[in-house]
Design a protein around this motif. Structure first.
Motif, short mmCIF file in Angstrom:
data_model
loop_
_atom_site.label_atom_id
_atom_site.label_comp_id
_atom_site.label_asym_id
_atom_site.label_seq_id
_atom_site.Cartn_x
_atom_site.Cartn_y
_atom_site.Cartn_z
N VAL A 38 -19.64 36.34 28.21
CA VAL A 38 -20.85 36.09 29.02
C VAL A 38 -22.06 35.91 28.13
O VAL A 38 -22.89 35.01 28.34
N GLN A 39 -22.20 36.77 27.11
CA GLN A 39 -23.32 36.65 26.19
C GLN A 39 -23.29 35.33 25.44
O GLN A 39 -24.32 34.67 25.27
N GLU A 40 -22.09 34.93 25.00
CA GLU A 40 -21.97 33.65 24.29
C GLU A 40 -22.31 32.50 25.22
O GLU A 40 -22.97 31.53 24.82
N PHE A 41 -21.84 32.59 26.49
CA PHE A 41 -22.15 31.54 27.46
C PHE A 41 -23.65 31.46 27.72
O PHE A 41 -24.23 30.37 27.77
N GLU A 42 -24.28 32.64 27.87
CA GLU A 42 -25.73 32.66 28.11
C GLU A 42 -26.47 32.05 26.93
O GLU A 42 -27.44 31.32 27.10
N GLN A 43 -26.00 32.37 25.70
CA GLN A 43 -26.64 31.82 24.52
C GLN A 43 -26.48 30.31 24.46
O GLN A 43 -27.43 29.57 24.17
N LYS A 44 -25.23 29.85 24.76
CA LYS A 44 -24.99 28.41 24.76
C LYS A 44 -25.82 27.72 25.84
O LYS A 44 -26.37 26.64 25.63
N PHE A 45 -25.87 28.35 27.02
CA PHE A 45 -26.65 27.78 28.11
C PHE A 45 -28.12 27.70 27.72
O PHE A 45 -28.79 26.70 27.99
#
Length: 241
Positions: free
Chosen positions: A82-89
């Motif tokens: 989730v953190q990686e997705f949020e960062q990518k987003f």
């Protein structure tokens, strides 16, 4: 009865009593052993059942602990995803904003959309001369002079430009024909006014560098003036000037 016979009867009586006593005692011991042995067996079976149940509980507890560890690791992995997705987003959002801004700048440079903003106005006109004594080509504005100004403004960060109200871009065709200039098929007489949107505090010094564009125009007998403007409006290149 003789004493010997009495003694014999007495001895036999004692043997019978002893026999009965031993018989009863043996019966009691046998009964006690059976009872105690049975209790021991029942106790052993109970203890065995308790041990088996305890082992089962222990195995269940270990299994549950291992499952909890797996779930905890899985939770950490999900949180990391989730953190990686949020960062990518977030990066995509930032990249998207950057791309939008770049697209806007490109449209301004191409001239496909109208533009408005602060900028610089540059006016060039022919110098006074006597046609009977001087060569007029040495005192009139040529396309090379206009292109020098336009190129320097582009390098200095101009976002859009017009010449006498005609929007120009990198593909615009500029040609000098005597005292007039043709821009993308349209003819414009002098004076020639170039309006450029951008930071005037950057555009103006770029033209006024020592030995730069303005100095070169003055050497060619071109009358040139510059003016910082708070608001310049440029039409789209498809619009009529």
């Amino acid at each position: 009865m003789s004493k010997q016979l009495k003694a014999t009867h007495k001895k036999k009586g004692r043997q019978v009593v002893f026999s009965i006593v031993f018989l009863v005692l043996g019966f009691i011991l046998a009964f006690s052993y059976r009872t105690v042995g049975g209790n021991h067996m029942e106790l052993d079976e109970t203890q065995s059942d308790l041990f088996v149940q305890e082992e089962k509980y222990r195995e269940d507890l270990i299994e549950q602990q291992e499952r909890n560890k797996e779930l905890t690791d899985e939770l950490f992995d999900k949180q990391k995803s989730v953190q990686e997705f949020e960062q990518k987003f977030s990066n995509k959002e930032e990249n998207h904003a950057v791309l939008v801004e770049k697209a806007k700048d490109l449209r301004l440079l191409l001239g496909v959309i109208p533009a408005k903003g602060t900028g610089l106005k540059v006016t060039m006109e022919d110098a006074d001369y006597d046609p009977s004594l001087q060569n007029p080509n040495d005192y009139i504005v040529h396309e090379s002079h206009v292109l020098r100004v336009i190129n320097e403004l582009k390098i200095a960060g101009a976002q859009g430009m017009t010449i006498n109200g005609q929007r120009v871009n990198s593909n615009s065709y500029i040609k000098c024909t005597g005292p007039v200039i043709m821009i993308d098929g349209r003819t414009f007489p002098a004076p020639f006014t170039i309006e450029a949107i951008g930071d005037p505090k950057v555009l103006s010094p770029a033209l006024h560098l020592k030995g730069g564009v303005i100095d070169g125009l003055l050497r060619d007998n071109i009358v040139v003036t510059t003016e910082e403007v708070k608001e310049i409006k440029l039409p789209a290149i498809r619009d009529k000037a």
